[in-house]
Scaffold this motif. Structure first.
Motif, PDB file in Angstrom:
ATOM      1  N   SER A  76     -37.839  -9.501  38.950  1.00 13.15           N
ATOM      2  CA  SER A  76     -36.719  -9.123  38.080  1.00 13.15           C
ATOM      3  C   SER A  76     -37.215  -8.374  36.838  1.00 13.15           C
ATOM      4  O   SER A  76     -36.513  -7.503  36.318  1.00 13.15           O
ATOM      5  N   ALA A  77     -38.448  -8.670  36.402  1.00 16.48           N
ATOM      6  CA  ALA A  77     -39.023  -7.905  35.279  1.00 16.48           C
ATOM      7  C   ALA A  77     -39.257  -6.459  35.700  1.00 16.48           C
ATOM      8  O   ALA A  77     -38.985  -5.520  34.936  1.00 16.48           O
ATOM      9  N   VAL A  78     -39.730  -6.265  36.935  1.00 18.90           N
ATOM     10  CA  VAL A  78     -39.987  -4.919  37.452  1.00 18.90           C
ATOM     11  C   VAL A  78     -38.674  -4.125  37.559  1.00 18.90           C
ATOM     12  O   VAL A  78     -38.625  -2.937  37.258  1.00 18.90           O
ATOM     13  N   VAL A  79     -37.589  -4.814  37.958  1.00 17.35           N
ATOM     14  CA  VAL A  79     -36.261  -4.176  38.002  1.00 17.35           C
ATOM     15  C   VAL A  79     -35.892  -3.677  36.599  1.00 17.35           C
ATOM     16  O   VAL A  79     -35.470  -2.529  36.418  1.00 17.35           O
ATOM     17  N   GLY A  80     -36.074  -4.548  35.608  1.00 20.19           N
ATOM     18  CA  GLY A  80     -35.758  -4.184  34.224  1.00 20.19           C
ATOM     19  C   GLY A  80     -36.596  -3.029  33.717  1.00 20.19           C
ATOM     20  O   GLY A  80     -36.094  -2.117  33.052  1.00 20.19           O
ATOM     21  N   ILE A  81     -37.884  -3.055  34.058  1.00 19.45           N
ATOM     22  CA  ILE A  81     -38.790  -1.982  33.613  1.00 19.45           C
ATOM     23  C   ILE A  81     -38.379  -0.657  34.261  1.00 19.45           C
ATOM     24  O   ILE A  81     -38.323   0.387  33.606  1.00 19.45           O
ATOM     25  N   GLY A  82     -38.041  -0.705  35.553  1.00 19.14           N
ATOM     26  CA  GLY A  82     -37.591   0.507  36.253  1.00 19.14           C
ATOM     27  C   GLY A  82     -36.362   1.102  35.596  1.00 19.14           C
ATOM     28  O   GLY A  82     -36.276   2.315  35.350  1.00 19.14           O
ATOM     29  N   SER A  83     -35.410   0.218  35.253  1.00 20.21           N
ATOM     30  CA  SER A  83     -34.171   0.664  34.614  1.00 20.21           C
ATOM     31  C   SER A  83     -34.454   1.234  33.227  1.00 20.21           C
ATOM     32  O   SER A  83     -33.889   2.258  32.830  1.00 20.21           O
ATOM     33  N   ALA A  84     -35.337   0.560  32.481  1.00 21.92           N
ATOM     34  CA  ALA A  84     -35.628   0.987  31.106  1.00 21.92           C
ATOM     35  C   ALA A  84     -36.374   2.322  31.070  1.00 21.92           C
ATOM     36  O   ALA A  84     -36.146   3.149  30.188  1.00 21.92           O
ATOM     37  N   ILE A  85     -37.269   2.538  32.048  1.00 19.48           N
ATOM     38  CA  ILE A  85     -38.044   3.788  32.057  1.00 19.48           C
ATOM     39  C   ILE A  85     -37.182   4.966  32.502  1.00 19.48           C
ATOM     40  O   ILE A  85     -37.189   6.033  31.897  1.00 19.48           O
ATOM     41  N   VAL A  86     -36.415   4.763  33.583  1.00 18.04           N
ATOM     42  CA  VAL A  86     -35.690   5.894  34.188  1.00 18.04           C
ATOM     43  C   VAL A  86     -34.284   6.072  33.594  1.00 18.04           C
ATOM     44  O   VAL A  86     -33.760   7.186  33.568  1.00 18.04           O
ATOM     45  N   GLY A  87     -33.693   4.957  33.080  1.00 18.69           N
ATOM     46  CA  GLY A  87     -32.331   5.019  32.535  1.00 18.69           C
ATOM     47  C   GLY A  87     -32.081   6.169  31.564  1.00 18.69           C
ATOM     48  O   GLY A  87     -31.128   6.941  31.738  1.00 18.69           O
ATOM     49  N   PRO A  88     -32.936   6.333  30.533  1.00 29.72           N
ATOM     50  CA  PRO A  88     -32.700   7.431  29.590  1.00 29.72           C
ATOM     51  C   PRO A  88     -32.730   8.818  30.249  1.00 29.72           C
ATOM     52  O   PRO A  88     -32.045   9.738  29.797  1.00 29.72           O
TER      53      PRO A  88
END
Length: 409
Positions: A54-66
């Motif tokens: 779930s941390a990796v999901v969050g990191i993926g979202s945080a990196i690519v989201g912007p």
């Protein structure tokens, strides 16, 4: 306010269906982190691997989201959201099956990263749409009041969805198996994110060429006065993640782990109610003051939690934290809106949204590891550190905000 012709209202521009649609379209995002945790813990029988996933999901979202936000600012929300919705659904379905396969852990983590990276940024996109409608179509004298109401509503909507998302995951997983919440999120994404993408509010006010001309340079996104807001909101995410993890560990030690969600609701519901009330605050109670005042409530609540020995003390700590956290979120989004470079609204909103999800997922992973390896009482102290981080960012913001500028104090 009313001359011969009444001035347009926000509802007239959006249509009534917009708000329920935007609310339901947030659900997959709120189900994602907890859904992945539930799925992986069940499939691979490791709490630590679940936390890491779930941390990796969050990191993926945080990196690519912007970058998804930047694409929306440049090419329009419709195309950015449609591509995200289709790829995100595919990634979710892929994860639901790879978790139970013989594939190695790293392959599953790669798919978990893809789940986060493709997550459609519904909340930031909704905020950005409404902010632009207010700025472009509403009379100047009505803008501040409506902006305050809209940002308060949007934060409350996020709160409600983030409280009920995990509850829905729990219910679906309990009755239909751990794979169901993830498959349900994939179906909701296809249905509601696509409907949200095609809604008439996603049609940009300017052509792509006009947008490219008026787009502020990306370097303006790195201004200290904007980055301090991103830091503050990341701290809010850290409070969410570390509080939920500590609460789960505490309730597990009490022999009732399923009660964690209900207790977490004490913070979420109070927070949502108070977020709505922000539009009633006097303009004299400026944003930089609000940040520090509400950070104090969060600090007090989490200090209670850190020393809690009973469920009653936990409930009191969460209630006090809730008083601060909702209005604080609205304050941070208001500052982000005021400090957005021209044409970069969706990018800034996704930066702020990514801050929340990054803080939440990293602190969940750290909190889970500490609860498992050091103990529950150590995990209960972590949210207090997150609250201190928010207060320090608020003090920095105070220094970076010259008084009397009116725009963002």
């Amino acid at each position: 306010m009313h001359d011969s012709k009444p001035s347009p209202t926000l509802f007239e521009r959006t249509g009534v269906a917009y708000f329920p649609l935007a609310l339901v379209a947030r659900l997959p995002f709120a189900m994602m982190v907890v859904g992945v945790l539930t799925l992986v813990v069940s499939a691979r029988e490791s709490l630590q691997l679940g936390g890491l996933s779930s941390a990796v999901v969050g990191i993926g979202s945080a990196i690519v989201g912007p970058f998804i936000g930047a694409a929306a600012d440049r090419y329009g929300q419709r195309i950015a959201l449609l591509i995200a919705a289709v790829t995100h659904s595919a990634a979710l379905v892929g994860l639901a099956f790879i978790a139970y396969s013989a594939a190695p852990d790293w392959a599953m983590l790669a798919v978990a990263f893809a789940v986060g990276a493709t997550s459609p940024q519904t909340s930031p996109m909704s905020r950005s749409r409404l902010v632009l409608i207010i700025q472009n179509f509403l009379p100047t004298e009505r803008r501040p009041k409506v902006m305050s109401q809209v940002l308060a509503y949007e934060s409350a909507a996020d709160e409600v969805v983030f409280v009920f998302g995990p509850v829905i995951v729990g219910v679906l997983a309990t009755f239909f198996g751990p794979r169901t919440p993830i498959l349900a999120a994939a179906a909701l994404t296809l249905l509601f994110i696509i409907a949200f993408a095609l809604h008439h509010t996603s049609a940009p006010a300017k052509s792509a060429a006009e947008r490219a001309e008026t787009l502020a340079p990306a370097s303006e996104l790195a201004r200290p006065s904007l980055l301090v807001v991103v830091a503050g909101i990341t701290g809010v995410g850290m409070v969410f993640g570390s509080t939920l993890t500590a609460l789960t560990a505490f309730m597990q030690a009490q022999g009732q782990p399923e009660a964690a969600g209900l207790f977490y609701g004490i913070m979420g519901i109070g927070s949502a109610i108070l977020a709505i009330s922000v539009s009633l605050f006097s303009p004299k109670f400026t944003l930089r003051y609000r940040w520090l005042v509400f950070a104090l409530f969060v600090l007090t609540g989490e200090a209670f939690l850190a020393g809690a020995a009973s469920a009653t003390q936990i409930a009191i700590g969460l209630a006090i934290t809730g008083i601060g956290i909702g209005p604080l979120l609205v304050t941070l989004y208001s500052l982000g809106t005021a400090r957005s470079p021209e044409g970069r609204s969706a990018t800034v909103m996704t930066m702020l949204g990514s801050g929340v999800i990054l803080g939440q997922s990293l602190s969940s992973a750290v909190g889970g590891s500490i609860a498992e390896n050091v103990g529950v009482s150590a995990a209960l102290v972590l949210p207090l550190y997150a609250a201190v981080f928010i207060a320090v960012a608020g003090a920095l913001n105070w220094i970076l905000t010259p008084s009397g500028t009116g725009r963002d104090v």
